[in-house]
Design a protein around this motif. Structure first.
Motif, PDB file in Angstrom:
ATOM      1  N   ASN A 208     -28.420  19.123 -26.445  1.00  0.00           N
ATOM      2  CA  ASN A 208     -27.441  18.535 -27.360  1.00  0.00           C
ATOM      3  C   ASN A 208     -26.215  19.432 -27.480  1.00  0.00           C
ATOM      4  O   ASN A 208     -26.127  20.472 -26.825  1.00  0.00           O
ATOM      5  N   ILE A 209     -25.268  18.997 -28.294  1.00  0.00           N
ATOM      6  CA  ILE A 209     -23.997  19.714 -28.414  1.00  0.00           C
ATOM      7  C   ILE A 209     -24.228  21.051 -29.118  1.00  0.00           C
ATOM      8  O   ILE A 209     -24.769  21.089 -30.220  1.00  0.00           O
ATOM      9  N   ASN A 210     -23.855  22.131 -28.441  1.00  0.00           N
ATOM     10  CA  ASN A 210     -24.009  23.469 -29.024  1.00  0.00           C
ATOM     11  C   ASN A 210     -22.670  24.217 -28.944  1.00  0.00           C
ATOM     12  O   ASN A 210     -21.640  23.629 -28.603  1.00  0.00           O
ATOM     13  N   GLU A 211     -22.715  25.508 -29.239  1.00  0.00           N
ATOM     14  CA  GLU A 211     -21.464  26.263 -29.304  1.00  0.00           C
ATOM     15  C   GLU A 211     -20.772  26.357 -27.943  1.00  0.00           C
ATOM     16  O   GLU A 211     -19.545  26.355 -27.868  1.00  0.00           O
ATOM     17  N   GLU A 212     -21.561  26.445 -26.875  1.00  0.00           N
ATOM     18  CA  GLU A 212     -20.942  26.496 -25.542  1.00  0.00           C
ATOM     19  C   GLU A 212     -20.200  25.204 -25.222  1.00  0.00           C
ATOM     20  O   GLU A 212     -19.142  25.228 -24.606  1.00  0.00           O
ATOM     21  N   VAL A 213     -20.802  24.081 -25.617  1.00  0.00           N
ATOM     22  CA  VAL A 213     -20.143  22.792 -25.386  1.00  0.00           C
ATOM     23  C   VAL A 213     -18.850  22.734 -26.204  1.00  0.00           C
ATOM     24  O   VAL A 213     -17.797  22.283 -25.720  1.00  0.00           O
ATOM     25  N   SER A 214     -18.919  23.226 -27.436  1.00  0.00           N
ATOM     26  CA  SER A 214     -17.739  23.268 -28.298  1.00  0.00           C
ATOM     27  C   SER A 214     -16.632  24.102 -27.663  1.00  0.00           C
ATOM     28  O   SER A 214     -15.461  23.696 -27.634  1.00  0.00           O
ATOM     29  N   ASP A 215     -16.999  25.273 -27.115  1.00  0.00           N
ATOM     30  CA  ASP A 215     -15.993  26.111 -26.442  1.00  0.00           C
ATOM     31  C   ASP A 215     -15.392  25.395 -25.238  1.00  0.00           C
ATOM     32  O   ASP A 215     -14.192  25.481 -24.991  1.00  0.00           O
ATOM     33  N   LEU A 216     -16.248  24.692 -24.500  1.00  0.00           N
ATOM     34  CA  LEU A 216     -15.760  23.952 -23.333  1.00  0.00           C
ATOM     35  C   LEU A 216     -14.747  22.878 -23.744  1.00  0.00           C
ATOM     36  O   LEU A 216     -13.704  22.708 -23.092  1.00  0.00           O
ATOM     37  N   VAL A 217     -15.034  22.179 -24.829  1.00  0.00           N
ATOM     38  CA  VAL A 217     -14.107  21.142 -25.298  1.00  0.00           C
ATOM     39  C   VAL A 217     -12.783  21.780 -25.739  1.00  0.00           C
ATOM     40  O   VAL A 217     -11.694  21.230 -25.475  1.00  0.00           O
ATOM     41  N   GLY A 218     -12.844  22.953 -26.350  1.00  0.00           N
ATOM     42  CA  GLY A 218     -11.614  23.675 -26.700  1.00  0.00           C
ATOM     43  C   GLY A 218     -10.802  24.019 -25.459  1.00  0.00           C
ATOM     44  O   GLY A 218      -9.575  23.836 -25.423  1.00  0.00           O
ATOM     45  N   GLU A 219     -11.479  24.485 -24.417  1.00  0.00           N
ATOM     46  CA  GLU A 219     -10.806  24.820 -23.156  1.00  0.00           C
ATOM     47  C   GLU A 219     -10.187  23.591 -22.509  1.00  0.00           C
ATOM     48  O   GLU A 219      -9.065  23.618 -22.009  1.00  0.00           O
ATOM     49  N   ILE A 220     -10.951  22.509 -22.468  1.00  0.00           N
ATOM     50  CA  ILE A 220     -10.435  21.265 -21.870  1.00  0.00           C
ATOM     51  C   ILE A 220      -9.191  20.796 -22.634  1.00  0.00           C
ATOM     52  O   ILE A 220      -8.204  20.370 -22.039  1.00  0.00           O
ATOM     53  N   THR A 221      -9.255  20.900 -23.960  1.00  0.00           N
ATOM     54  CA  THR A 221      -8.106  20.495 -24.787  1.00  0.00           C
ATOM     55  C   THR A 221      -6.869  21.306 -24.419  1.00  0.00           C
ATOM     56  O   THR A 221      -5.767  20.763 -24.261  1.00  0.00           O
ATOM     57  N   ASN A 222      -7.033  22.612 -24.274  1.00  0.00           N
ATOM     58  CA  ASN A 222      -5.916  23.472 -23.874  1.00  0.00           C
ATOM     59  C   ASN A 222      -5.412  23.119 -22.476  1.00  0.00           C
ATOM     60  O   ASN A 222      -4.208  23.041 -22.248  1.00  0.00           O
ATOM     61  N   MET A 223      -6.344  22.903 -21.546  1.00  0.00           N
ATOM     62  CA  MET A 223      -5.935  22.634 -20.165  1.00  0.00           C
ATOM     63  C   MET A 223      -5.199  21.305 -20.052  1.00  0.00           C
ATOM     64  O   MET A 223      -4.170  21.204 -19.383  1.00  0.00           O
ATOM     65  N   VAL A 224      -5.736  20.278 -20.707  1.00  0.00           N
ATOM     66  CA  VAL A 224      -5.115  18.952 -20.620  1.00  0.00           C
ATOM     67  C   VAL A 224      -3.725  18.976 -21.256  1.00  0.00           C
ATOM     68  O   VAL A 224      -2.753  18.447 -20.694  1.00  0.00           O
ATOM     69  N   THR A 225      -3.621  19.623 -22.410  1.00  0.00           N
ATOM     70  CA  THR A 225      -2.325  19.654 -23.094  1.00  0.00           C
ATOM     71  C   THR A 225      -1.335  20.522 -22.324  1.00  0.00           C
ATOM     72  O   THR A 225      -0.151  20.181 -22.210  1.00  0.00           O
ATOM     73  N   GLY A 226      -1.827  21.640 -21.773  1.00  0.00           N
ATOM     74  CA  GLY A 226      -0.958  22.498 -20.964  1.00  0.00           C
ATOM     75  C   GLY A 226      -0.430  21.767 -19.737  1.00  0.00           C
ATOM     76  O   GLY A 226       0.755  21.859 -19.396  1.00  0.00           O
ATOM     77  N   GLY A 227      -1.312  21.009 -19.081  1.00  0.00           N
ATOM     78  CA  GLY A 227      -0.896  20.234 -17.913  1.00  0.00           C
ATOM     79  C   GLY A 227       0.135  19.180 -18.290  1.00  0.00           C
ATOM     80  O   GLY A 227       1.159  19.005 -17.611  1.00  0.00           O
ATOM     81  N   ALA A 228      -0.098  18.486 -19.397  1.00  0.00           N
ATOM     82  CA  ALA A 228       0.830  17.440 -19.844  1.00  0.00           C
ATOM     83  C   ALA A 228       2.162  18.052 -20.281  1.00  0.00           C
ATOM     84  O   ALA A 228       3.234  17.487 -20.025  1.00  0.00           O
ATOM     85  N   LYS A 229       2.091  19.212 -20.898  1.00  0.00           N
ATOM     86  CA  LYS A 229       3.313  19.918 -21.337  1.00  0.00           C
ATOM     87  C   LYS A 229       4.209  20.227 -20.127  1.00  0.00           C
ATOM     88  O   LYS A 229       5.428  20.028 -20.189  1.00  0.00           O
ATOM     89  N   ASN A 230       3.603  20.661 -19.039  1.00  0.00           N
ATOM     90  CA  ASN A 230       4.394  20.935 -17.835  1.00  0.00           C
ATOM     91  C   ASN A 230       5.032  19.666 -17.281  1.00  0.00           C
ATOM     92  O   ASN A 230       6.208  19.639 -16.941  1.00  0.00           O
ATOM     93  N   LEU A 231       4.238  18.607 -17.212  1.00  0.00           N
ATOM     94  CA  LEU A 231       4.750  17.337 -16.678  1.00  0.00           C
ATOM     95  C   LEU A 231       5.869  16.784 -17.565  1.00  0.00           C
ATOM     96  O   LEU A 231       6.880  16.291 -17.071  1.00  0.00           O
ATOM     97  N   LEU A 232       5.687  16.880 -18.888  1.00  0.00           N
ATOM     98  CA  LEU A 232       6.711  16.357 -19.801  1.00  0.00           C
ATOM     99  C   LEU A 232       7.945  17.257 -19.808  1.00  0.00           C
ATOM    100  O   LEU A 232       9.073  16.781 -19.970  1.00  0.00           O
TER     101      LEU A 232
END
Lengths: 155, 155
Positions: free
Chosen positions: B80-104
């Motif tokens: 189930n969802i644990n702290e590692e999964v939470s950290d991964l979602v934080g990383e994905i959030t940063n990566m997706v927003t960083g990628g979109a920031k460059n494109l925009l």
């Protein structure tokens, strides 16, 4: 981040609840996030970006408390969390952060606020993902608990 | 906000999941938020602040999907969802927003990112509180659904 930076958020939430809802919340001791985690039924979250810093703030309420705030502010108490309650939490998030922004600005610590996001769901938990210190203040009231959590990191 | 501004976030999430987890998500049609709401078990949220704009972005995953992403990326699948999964979602959030920031940014639309916050809780819902348009893209995968939602407002 200076540990004292939590105090303007604490003061600002107490101001908002006492002036708008005539409710006195009891703040616990500000603490570096360790054992306690912010856990509740509805949360307002907001991002903050300044020239030397960036961070995030959350306010989390247990259902009983936010429904009582709604009751005291608007004279109506829904039986559970609905869209009006969600809007109220968004407003409170803006007000508390705006108040803290003014207090911190007087100390030369400046940032701009993003727009708030409200999360609703029984017993959710909040985890701020920042390299900086995470500070938490619990609040108690006979109708339920609340938590403020902030973190800033240097950019 | 231009409705096309959702596309860089969409592209960025598909890039992240395909390159890092070798998983192909199927994006639905970008839509102005109406009937559909972002609902899931874990969400990453981030604030964005620019000179002419401010806003917020969320990525919400159903548990089955994020556990499979974890499995494909790290070769381990927690029950189930644990702290590692939470950290991964934080990383994905940063990566997706960083990628979109460059494109925009290439289109002259600039903003700075706050730090992400991750919310975990069964079946929570997300409501962006902004005066601007709210745009949502659903994603489907055999292991579960995901949603990206963004909003920007003029400052």
């Amino acid at each position: 981040m200076n540990v004292e930076f939590i105090n303007p958020f604490l003061t600002s939430l107490l101001n908002v609840t006492s002036t708008m809802a005539m409710m006195e919340l009891t703040p616990g001791k500000p603490q570096l996030k360790g054992h306690d985690i912010a856990k509740g039924d509805i949360s307002g979250l907001i991002g903050m970006v300044g020239q030397q810093t960036k961070g995030s703030m959350s306010i989390t309420f247990e259902e009983g408390l936010i429904l009582e705030v709604m009751n005291k502010m608007l004279g109506e108490k829904p039986s559970n969390i609905n869209e009006e309650v969600s809007d109220l939490v968004g407003e409170i998030t803006n007000m508390v952060t705006g108040g803290a922004k003014n207090l911190l600005g007087e100390k030369g610590y400046n940032f701009d606020m993003a727009t708030p996001v409200v999360v609703a769901g029984k017993n959710h938990t909040i985890a701020h993902k920042s390299k900086g210190k995470k500070l938490l203040v619990p609040f108690t009231h006979e109708s339920g608990n609340a938590y403020i959590e902030i973190c800033f990191e240097d950019t």
